[in-house]
Write a protein that holds these residues in place. Structure first.
Motif, short mmCIF file in Angstrom:
data_model
loop_
_atom_site.label_atom_id
_atom_site.label_comp_id
_atom_site.label_asym_id
_atom_site.label_seq_id
_atom_site.Cartn_x
_atom_site.Cartn_y
_atom_site.Cartn_z
N SER A 61 76.45 83.70 86.28
CA SER A 61 76.31 82.52 85.42
C SER A 61 75.38 82.75 84.24
O SER A 61 75.56 82.20 83.17
CB SER A 61 75.79 81.33 86.24
OG SER A 61 74.49 81.61 86.76
N HIS A 62 74.34 83.58 84.44
CA HIS A 62 73.39 83.90 83.36
C HIS A 62 72.44 85.00 83.85
O HIS A 62 72.50 85.41 85.01
CB HIS A 62 72.63 82.66 82.89
CG HIS A 62 71.74 82.03 83.92
ND1 HIS A 62 72.22 81.47 85.08
CD2 HIS A 62 70.38 81.85 83.96
CE1 HIS A 62 71.21 80.97 85.79
NE2 HIS A 62 70.08 81.19 85.14
N GLY A 63 71.56 85.43 82.95
CA GLY A 63 70.81 86.65 83.24
C GLY A 63 69.48 86.50 83.94
O GLY A 63 68.75 87.49 84.08
N HIS A 64 69.10 85.33 84.41
CA HIS A 64 67.83 85.20 85.12
C HIS A 64 67.85 86.00 86.42
O HIS A 64 68.87 86.09 87.10
CB HIS A 64 67.52 83.72 85.42
CG HIS A 64 66.91 82.99 84.26
ND1 HIS A 64 66.98 81.63 84.13
CD2 HIS A 64 66.23 83.44 83.17
CE1 HIS A 64 66.35 81.27 83.01
NE2 HIS A 64 65.91 82.36 82.41
N ILE A 65 66.68 86.50 86.78
CA ILE A 65 66.57 87.44 87.91
C ILE A 65 67.02 86.82 89.25
O ILE A 65 67.54 87.53 90.11
CB ILE A 65 65.11 87.98 88.02
CG1 ILE A 65 65.00 89.14 89.01
CG2 ILE A 65 64.12 86.89 88.38
CD1 ILE A 65 65.59 90.41 88.52
N GLY A 146 70.81 77.10 76.02
CA GLY A 146 69.53 76.38 76.02
C GLY A 146 68.68 76.83 77.19
O GLY A 146 67.47 76.93 77.08
N HIS A 147 69.32 77.12 78.31
CA HIS A 147 68.60 77.68 79.48
C HIS A 147 68.37 79.16 79.18
O HIS A 147 67.24 79.62 79.10
CB HIS A 147 69.43 77.42 80.73
CG HIS A 147 68.76 77.85 82.00
ND1 HIS A 147 67.49 77.42 82.36
CD2 HIS A 147 69.16 78.68 83.00
CE1 HIS A 147 67.16 77.98 83.52
NE2 HIS A 147 68.15 78.74 83.92
N THR A 148 69.48 79.92 79.02
CA THR A 148 69.41 81.24 78.37
C THR A 148 70.43 81.18 77.24
O THR A 148 71.15 80.18 77.10
CB THR A 148 69.80 82.39 79.34
OG1 THR A 148 71.18 82.21 79.72
CG2 THR A 148 68.93 82.41 80.58
N ASN A 165 75.87 75.43 87.62
CA ASN A 165 74.83 76.48 87.71
C ASN A 165 73.43 75.93 87.43
O ASN A 165 73.02 74.99 88.09
CB ASN A 165 75.23 77.67 86.84
CG ASN A 165 76.53 78.28 87.36
OD1 ASN A 165 76.67 78.46 88.57
ND2 ASN A 165 77.50 78.53 86.50
N ASP A 166 72.70 76.45 86.40
CA ASP A 166 71.32 75.99 86.19
C ASP A 166 71.22 74.93 85.08
O ASP A 166 70.17 74.77 84.47
CB ASP A 166 70.42 77.17 85.81
CG ASP A 166 70.02 78.00 87.03
OD1 ASP A 166 70.67 77.85 88.08
OD2 ASP A 166 69.06 78.79 86.93
N LEU A 167 72.29 74.21 84.85
CA LEU A 167 72.29 73.20 83.78
C LEU A 167 71.23 72.12 84.01
O LEU A 167 70.59 71.64 83.08
CB LEU A 167 73.68 72.56 83.71
CG LEU A 167 73.89 71.46 82.67
CD1 LEU A 167 73.84 72.05 81.26
CD2 LEU A 167 75.21 70.73 82.91
ZN LIG Z 1 68.15 80.24 85.42
#
Ligand SMILES: [Zn+2]
Length: 231
Positions: A61-65, A146-148, A165-167
């Protein structure tokens, strides 16, 4: 927990992720974070008479660890094809130049990478906003920046169902955008939330940092939050 008949939420310590079931294959959304996610997914799938060997794809979904830490282990231990958002390419490698308040997120990620010996994952296919992935019948990439930079949700038009996801998050009775130090742009993430609420989500919503709730419960939380942010 079962979010829908064909969508399982794998509940983790800090972040949850999802398994999308089809008759002859399984797609994971994100790879899980701490505490051996591969074993945890195997346990959950076994309860539904399915197995890890059926996982054909992992969609990031995105690049956060907390969404990428385990990807390389999946790569080494299974045959799953890994797909990720092109716009988060640098972040997925662990090289994103965080600025301002967001540097706190970078610091936390740096510590986590060192502690757990992060291996940058090999990505098989990069995808773009609006792309149809050819998975779970009609899964589409919906950009929620906006999140990444590349953070996205996944939407199934036939199910009218959104994997957000992290919305946003809805822990402990508090529904809101992700904490500010986890976002690259506060205005942009609020706009993404409002935009998500304009989709036909009558089939429900699920997300990664959330209370245990039904797809309808998460959808209602998203709609209320978007209404509040529009004011
Ligand atoms: Zn995240």
């Amino acid at each position: 927990m079962k979010i829908r008949q064909d969508c399982l939420q794998i509940r983790g310590r800090l972040v949850h992720f999802h398994a999308l079931l089809e008759k002859d294959r399984i797609t994971l959304i994100d790879g899980g974070f701490l505490g051996n996610p591969i074993k945890r997914v195997a346990r959950v799938l076994a309860r539904h008479n399915r197995s890890v060997e059926e996982i054909s794809h992992i969609v990031v979904s995105h690049g956060h660890i907390d969404h990428t830490l385990s990807l390389q282990k999946w790569k080494e231990q299974t045959n799953a094809v890994i797909l990720a958002p092109e716009k988060d390419r640098i972040q997925i490698r662990g090289e994103y130049p965080y600025r301002g308040l967001n540097r706190l997120c970078g610091y936390m990620e740096g510590c986590t990478r060192a502690l757990f010996r992060f291996q940058p994952p090999v990505i098989d296919r990069w995808f773009h906003p609006g792309e149809k992935l050819g998975l779970w019948d009609d899964l589409e990439v919906v950009p929620f920046p906006g999140h990444t930079v590349g953070h996205c949700g996944f939407y199934s038009p036939s199910r009218k169902f959104l994997i957000a996801n992290d919305l946003f998050s809805n822990f402990l009775g508090l529904t809101g955008p992700p904490p500010p130090w986890f976002n690259i742009d506060q205005k942009e993430i609020r706009e993404s939330i409002v935009k998500a609420a304009e989709l036909d989500i009558s089939g429900g919503v699920t997300l990664n940092h959330c209370r245990p709730a039904s797809a309808g419960g998460h959808r209602d939380d998203l709609l209320k939050l978007a209404k509040r942010l529009r004011k």
